[in-house]
Every structure is written in structure tokens, then in C-alpha cells.
Scaffold this motif. Structure first.
Motif, short mmCIF file in Angstrom:
data_model
loop_
_atom_site.label_atom_id
_atom_site.label_comp_id
_atom_site.label_asym_id
_atom_site.label_seq_id
_atom_site.Cartn_x
_atom_site.Cartn_y
_atom_site.Cartn_z
N LEU B 116 1.16 -1.02 0.03
CA LEU B 116 0.36 0.05 -0.08
C LEU B 116 0.86 1.34 0.24
O LEU B 116 2.06 1.25 0.52
N SER B 117 0.00 2.41 -0.56
CA SER B 117 1.29 3.16 -0.35
C SER B 117 1.17 4.29 1.04
O SER B 117 0.77 3.94 2.07
N ALA B 118 1.71 4.67 1.47
CA ALA B 118 2.01 6.12 2.59
C ALA B 118 0.34 6.64 3.21
O ALA B 118 0.65 6.42 4.67
N GLN B 119 -0.16 6.65 2.14
CA GLN B 119 -0.94 6.95 2.42
C GLN B 119 -1.92 6.62 2.61
O GLN B 119 -2.90 6.53 3.70
N GLN B 120 -2.04 5.47 2.43
CA GLN B 120 -3.02 3.91 2.29
C GLN B 120 -3.19 3.52 3.50
O GLN B 120 -3.35 3.09 4.37
N ASN B 121 -1.15 2.79 4.03
CA ASN B 121 -0.57 3.08 5.71
C ASN B 121 -1.42 3.90 6.43
O ASN B 121 -2.12 3.50 7.35
N ALA B 122 -1.58 5.12 6.41
CA ALA B 122 -1.42 6.33 7.35
C ALA B 122 -3.08 6.20 8.08
O ALA B 122 -3.83 6.06 8.87
N ASP B 155 5.05 3.88 -2.88
CA ASP B 155 5.25 3.21 -1.76
C ASP B 155 5.81 2.81 -0.45
O ASP B 155 6.90 3.31 -0.84
N VAL B 156 5.25 2.25 0.28
CA VAL B 156 6.64 2.09 1.27
C VAL B 156 7.34 1.40 1.28
O VAL B 156 8.47 1.41 2.12
N ALA B 157 7.13 0.33 0.45
CA ALA B 157 8.16 -0.43 0.17
C ALA B 157 9.24 0.36 -0.39
O ALA B 157 10.88 -0.08 -0.62
N SER B 158 9.03 0.89 -1.05
CA SER B 158 10.46 2.23 -1.16
C SER B 158 11.24 3.08 -0.53
O SER B 158 11.66 4.03 0.10
N MET B 159 10.61 2.97 0.97
CA MET B 159 11.29 4.18 2.15
C MET B 159 12.42 3.87 2.25
O MET B 159 12.29 2.20 3.05
N SER B 160 12.90 4.91 3.16
CA SER B 160 14.14 4.14 4.47
C SER B 160 12.75 4.33 5.16
O SER B 160 12.18 3.85 5.28
N GLY B 161 14.70 3.81 6.38
CA GLY B 161 13.41 3.20 8.09
C GLY B 161 12.82 4.37 8.56
O GLY B 161 11.87 5.01 9.21
N GLY B 162 13.22 5.90 8.27
CA GLY B 162 13.01 6.52 8.81
C GLY B 162 11.57 7.75 7.91
O GLY B 162 11.12 7.90 9.52
N GLU B 163 11.91 7.09 7.20
CA GLU B 163 10.51 7.61 6.07
C GLU B 163 9.53 6.69 7.06
O GLU B 163 8.20 7.07 7.35
N ARG B 164 10.09 5.63 6.78
CA ARG B 164 8.27 3.96 7.51
C ARG B 164 8.05 4.07 8.55
O ARG B 164 7.09 4.52 8.90
#
Lengths: 440, 238
Positions: B116-122, B155-164
Motif C-alpha cells: 500500500l502507499s504511505a497514505q493508505q497505510n496512514a 509505496d512504503v516498500a521504497s521508503m527508508s527506515g526513517g520515512e517508514r
């Protein structure tokens, strides 16, 4: 109330009844879905689950599709054979033959399956020609062949009855002329030498010197006659060294035949003007010397037999579908355990247990639904392929399309599996989120 | 100040400055499935709006304590009071409902849905929220992602740990909870991202008077808390 419903049901058209049956079969799936999904919006998470294990999911849906497709192909094929064989028997109102095996005689006369049969003599012909209810009396002389195709002797009137106006050329005007079936590889003008007998026992030398010239091609009949070579019955008698059915010097083709010079025939096709006349004729011409029967009725008895076979095969197909569904559901239970930590996360974030149930149920139902719909497509393709094979072997024109029966089967499987999809959903529903969160 | 907890107050949208309950654990005992005690809490208080740090060696029972406070684990005895609402006396569905309405959770390893995207996760809580609240949850999630500087459409898969972890924090706050419960929130982050997240969480808590309870080994995070307790061998010490 019940009586009114019964009346409404009986008054409804078959299409409406079938549509209602389909709707009723889908009711368990719809009710389960409504209960499982009420107030929840699991769509994005279901998509996530489908994407996460896309290949495994495809395998599960493919397994379901194959099992549903097997049942669909079986039902469609059986119906196609039933309809195709009935269509092929349509022009044969009543067959008259020597007393004995109705089914064997029907297979020989209608479907041109090689078999030997005792001959009917001039006495039977005489009785038939005296029956003023009959509008058609056509001897059928079968048993010879050319290059694997049956050579059948009959009359021009029956040729017209079975194929209608010719697609090409003309009807025979001489005993050595023939008309070929719509799918015969021969061409107009070809000359052929018929062999005595058919199949491995065919003897090409037995009718040495006899030949037929092709002068016409029939329109398609949808049956084995489409591959046949049809000749005047007088030709068949002649090549077997028999009388030609007419008084010496008559120099004619076709009826009426002379009972005193009638050499015999394995069967007659007869027709009457009315249905009552047909039943009367059947009774009149069934005695110690001949039997008259409706090929359609004989075929129906054969279909009943096939129906029992279909029931048995349908049960086996259902069992295969049940096993496939159980396998897929077992796989889904295992798969949802892999998702346990994610479901625990949802619970930790406040998702009610019902939401987890909704996600797992919708995920499983999506796979099962996709399997059922794909199964219809697989079944349609499989049925067409089978129809091609059966057509090639029987010369019956088969059209194995998807009908209501197949849609009912797919709907029943879908409904059943969506109810069974509650099993992995309830397994996920019952898990402890705290334990699963720690399991990571 | 405590006020009675009533199911009618479970609505997720919480106006700024609205009721935040005090936390009180008293004579709590938690048992493992085999009956062995794994956590004992004689008394633990955290007034509304407190930033409470929980520290202790690995395996001591810190996460168990957080799960008890979140209502994820049932207790064998004692009281777990958020205001007048006793989680220990609630059924599991009632604890779920309480958590849904009052608490936001953050985990060490983010636990985001990679597909899911960051928005969908949040905004994931919108999936089970009543239809009338879904748009508000999504809007709040988007605003929080903006504030935390996390791109919502990626997509959160492409994010760094801090961003996640910032997406995870936005998810915890999207329903405007009264308390944020964080389990080792900075453990998977480098120093810079850890400090940034700790600062954001404390600011978000203090601005709205939220309670923040964080389990952590991170001395910097622990040092920034108002109150710290230690868990050793399943015992909570003040």
C-alpha cells in the motif's frame, strides 16, 4: 401462497426459471458476503494480500478453475452430444427393419456405423406400399464404403428429405451416379470404386469394375451423412449381383419398387402425414417379419442411459471440485497464518475481529470467485476441444456452448466455497493479537 | 481529573483539548499461557498528558506492560484503568473498541503494509471506521504525513527506515488518539532520524495534551520523558 408460487413458477419461461435458479444458487454467497463485509471496507487490504502472494494466489485460482472447468466441460459436452445426435436422427421418422436390435439398427441407419443386418424382403415392401398412410418409403442399403466413408444406397426422395436442396450439382439420373455429403473430400466429377464392407474388413476388389461418378453435393446435415457417398439403391443391389427392384426392362430408378423383384434391404425409412398415422404405422408394421420403431424414442432411451453415465461422471467431477476446494482452503488457512502478524497489527491498531474476518473472507472469496469464473472459460474451451474430437470420430456436428446448466454449476461451486471460506476467516478471527505481534 | 468512560465516547475524531484519561495500573498480574507469571505491577500512575518512558533489559516484560496498557493482553488480576474505564474488566471486543477510540500504537519494525502507499497505510483505520468518519481519517492522515515530511503517494516498500517510521507515526495519530503507545519507536532508526521522530512525537503529544508511553532502550528518548519506570524480571519499579 405456496400454490400461487408454484403456479407462477410453472408459468415462467425456461429462461426466467433458469435465471431464478442461478440467483437462488448465489444466495448463500451473497448472504455470507453481506454478513462478513457489513460495515467494513477491506478492499485495499484484500488487494494487498492478493498482490503479496500473487503467484500462489494464481495457482489457487487456477486449481479451482481447472476443477470447475472439468465439470463444465463434461456437462456441456454431454448436452452437445445429446443435441447433435437428436438433430442427426430428426429426418428418420420411423425405421422398419428385421426384428432384433433397435439400437444397433439405429446406429447403422442414422449414424452409418458399420454392422450387418438381416434383409427385409418383398413381402414387407408389399405391405408398406399398400399402406396409404405412408408418404415416404425409402430403402436404406448400407455396408459398402469408399476410402473410409460409407456408401449408402437409397432413393432421391430420401436424399431430399435428409439434406434438402443440394448445395452443388444435381441428383443422380443414372444408377452409376452419386451425391456426396457436405464434408466429403471428393469433388463433382470424381469417379470412385466402392469397396465391399467397411473398416479393416473392407474388400476393394469385391465390386470389381463398378464405379460411381459424383454429380452432386448435399447441404450440411450435421451428422455422419455429411461424409457419406449416397447412390441410387439400385446401384448397391447391382454391385452385389442382385435384382434391381424393378421388373425386367423397367429401366427406372426409385420407387415404386416391384415386390416380386425386390432383392431385400436392411431397413426402410418411412414417414406419415400425421403423428397418429405414425403410431398406427408403427403398430401395423411390427410383427413376426419386421419391426417398426421411432429412432427418436430409441435415442431417448440411449440418452437416459447416457444420463446415468453423466450423473456418475458429474459426481466424480463434483468430488474433484470438492477436493480442489478443500486443497485451496487448506492452503488459504496456511497462507493466512503467514499473515498472522499483519492481522495482529490490525487488531492492535483497533480493528475489530470482524474486520480481520472480513479481510480473510473477501480474500478467499475473491480467489474462489475468480476460480469459478475462470472455470467457466476453461470449461468452454475444453468443451469445444472435446466437441472437435468427438465430431472427428462420429461426424456429428457438435456445438458445446456454455449454457444455464454450466452457469448453475459454477454458481453452486462459488456459493459453497464462499461459505467454506469462513473456515480460514474464522481461524484468523480467533487468533490472539498479542501472541502474533510477539511472534515477529 | 477522571471522567467515566462510556462506549458513546468511542468516536475516533477528538477535538484538540478534549478529554484525555489518566492511567492507573494496580495489583496487575499477567500470566503466560503455561500459568507462569510474566509481569507484576503493584501500582503505576501516569496522569493525563504525561510522557512516560519504560526501560529495562531485553525480555524483562516492557512490551508485555505496553500490551497490557493497550488492552491487547488480558490480565489475570488487578486493574488497568484509563480514567474510569477498567480494561481488565472489559471483554476483548470492548478492549478493541477502546483501543480504536483512544489509543495510537507505534512499533519498532513499523509493521506497514508494503503493497500500500504511505497514505493508505496512514489512513488504514478508515477501512474499519464507520463510513461517516472515513473521509476525516484520510484527511487527518494526509495532514500528518505532510507534517512529518513523509510523501503520501509513495509505496512504503521504497521508503527508508526513517520515512517508514514517520508513516507509522502518522497512522498512530490518524484517529486523533488520547494516548500514543510506542514500542521501541527509534530502535530501527539512525541517530538523526531517531531524534527527529522523538521530537515529533513529543511535540504532537504535548500540543494536544496527549499521554505518550514509550518503551525504549534509547537513552536520548528516555531522557526526554516526564516520567520513567523500569521493568526488571517482570516487575515494574518506579
Amino acid at each position: 401462497m405456496i400454490a400461487a408460487l408454484e403456479t407462477a413458477w410453472l408459468d415462467a419461461s425456461p429462461a426466467v426459471q433458469d435465471a431464478l435458479r442461478l440467483a437462488l444458487l448465489l444466495v448463500p454467497a451473497l448472504v455470507t458476503g453481506a454478513l462478513a463485509l457489513r460495515g467494513q471496507a477491506p478492499g485495499p487490504l484484500v488487494r494487498a494480500l492478493l498482490l503479496r502472494f500473487r503467484w500462489t494466489n494464481l495457482l489457487f485460482a487456477g486449481l479451482m478453475a481447472l476443477s470447475v472447468g472439468l465439470g463444465v466441460a463434461l456437462i456441456a459436452q454431454e448436452r452437445a452430444i445429446r443435441e447433435g445426435s437428436a438433430r442427426a436422427a430428426d429426418p428418420f421418422d420411423i425405421l422398419v427393419a428385421a426384428p432384433g436390435d433397435e439400437i444397433g439398427l439405429m446406429l447403422s441407419a442414422v449414424y452409418l456405423q458399420p454392422a450387418s443386418a438381416p434383409l427385409l424382403g418383398g413381402d414387407v415392401l408389399d405391405r408398406l406400399q399398400r399402406d396409404d398412410r405412408l408418404t415416404l418409403i425409402a430403402p436404406l442399403a448400407f455396408g459398402d464404403s469408399h476410402a473410409g466413408a460409407p456408401v449408402v444406397g437409397t432413393t432421391a426422395a430420401f436424399l431430399d428429405r435428409i439434406g434438402g436442396p443440394l448445395a452443388e450439382g444435381r441428383v443422380w439420373e443414372a444408377a452409376h451416379e452419386a451425391v456426396i455429403g457436405a464434408r466429403s473430400p471428393l469433388a463433382l466429377g470424381d469417379e470412385i470404386a466402392p469397396a465391399h464392407g467397411a473398416g479393416f474388413s473392407a474388400d476393394p476388389q469385391a465390386h470389381d469394375g463398378a464405379h460411381l461418378t459424383v454429380v452432386g453435393r448435399m447441404a450440411p446435415t450435421g451428422g455422419p451423412w455429411d461424409r457419406a457417398v449416397v447412390a441410387p439403391v439400385e446401384f448397391v443391389w447391382a454391385v452385389h449381383g442382385l435384382a434391381d427392384g424393378h421388373a425386367p426392362g423397367a429401366e427406372r430408378l426409385g420407387p415404386p419398387f416391384d415386390p416380386d423383384h425386390f432383392p431385400g434391404t436392411p431397413a426402410f425409412v418411412i414417414s406419415t402425414r400425421t403423428l397418429a398415422g405414425a403410431y398406427a404405422a408403427r403398430a401395423r408394421h411390427t410383427d413376426a417379419t419386421s419391426m417398426a420403431f421411432f429412432p427418436g424414442a430409441t435415442l431417448s432411451r440411449l440418452h437416459l442411459l447416457l444420463g446415468d453415465l453423466r450423473e456418475a461422471m458429474s459426481l466424480m467431477a463434483l468430488a474433484a471440485q470438492g477436493l480442489a476446494a478443500a486443497g485451496v482452503l487448506g492452503g488459504l488457512v496456511a497462507l493466512t497464518r503467514l499473515f498472522a502478524r499483519r492481522f495482529a497489527l490490525l487488531r492492535a491498531l483497533g480493528a475489530p475481529r470482524r474486520f480481520v474476518l472480513a479481510v480473510v473472507w473477501a480474500y478467499a472469496a475473491t480467489l474462489m470467485g475468480a476460480g469459478a469464473v475462470l472455470g467457466l472459460a476453461v470449461g468452454a474451451v475444453g468443451a469445444e476441444a472435446l466437441a472437435g474430437l468427438v465430431s472427428a470420430r462420429t461426424d456429428l456436428a457438435l456445438s458445446a456452448g456454455i449454457g444455464w446448466a454450466e452457469a448453475h454449476l459454477a454458481a453452486a461451486v462459488f456459493s459453497l466455497t464462499t461459505v467454506l471460506a469462513l473456515v480460514p476467516a474464522l481461524a484468523a478471527y480467533r487468533r490472539s493479537p498479542a501472541l502474533d505481534l510477539r511472534a515477529g | 481529573m477522571t471522567r467515566p468512560f462510556a462506549p458513546a465516547r468511542f468516536a475516533p475524531a477528538r477535538a484538540a483539548g478534549a478529554f484525555v484519561p489518566d492511567l492507573l495500573l494496580e495489583n496487575v498480574e499477567v500470566l503466560a499461557p503455561d500459568g507462569r507469571p510474566i509481569l507484576r505491577v503493584a501500582r503505576l500512575e501516569a496522569p493525563a498528558g504525561t510522557a512516560l518512558g519504560i526501560r529495562g533489559p531485553s525480555g524483562a516484560g516492557k512490551s508485555t506492560l505496553l500490551h497490557v496498557v493497550a488492552g491487547l493482553l488480558p490480565v489475570a488480576s488487578g486493574r488497568v484503568m484509563w480514567g474510569d474505564a477498567d480494561l481488565a474488566a472489559m471483554t476483548e471486543p470492548a478492549r478493541d473498541a477502546f483501543r480504536r477510540a483512544r489509543l495510537g500504537l507505534i512499533f519498532q519494525d513499523f509493521l506497514l503494509f508494503e503493497e500500500l502507499s504511505a497514505q493508505q497505510n496512514a489512513a488504514i483505520a478508515a477501512a474499519w471506521a464507520p463510513a461517516r468518519d472515513r473521509a476525516a481519517i484520510r484527511a487527518r492522515a494526509e495532514a500528518l504525513l505532510d507534517r512529518f515530511g513523509a510523501p503520501g503517494d509513495r509505496d512504503v516498500a521504497s521508503m527508508s527506515g526513517g520515512e517508514r517510521q514517520r508513516v507509522s507515526a502518522a497512522r498512530a495519530l490518524a484517529c486523533d488518539p488520547a494516548a500514543i503507545l510506542a514500542d521501541e519507536p527509534t530502535a530501527s532508526l539512525d541517530r538523526e532520524n531517531a531524534d527527529r521522530l522523538a521530537g515529533d512525537l513529543l511535540a504532537m503529544a504535548r500540543e494536544a495534551g496527549r499521554t505518550l508511553i514509550a518503551v525504549s532502550h534509547d537513552p536520548a528518548l528516555i531522557a526526554s520523558m516526564d516520567q520513567v519506570v523500569q521493568v526488571v524480571d517482570g516487575e515494574v519499579r518506579g
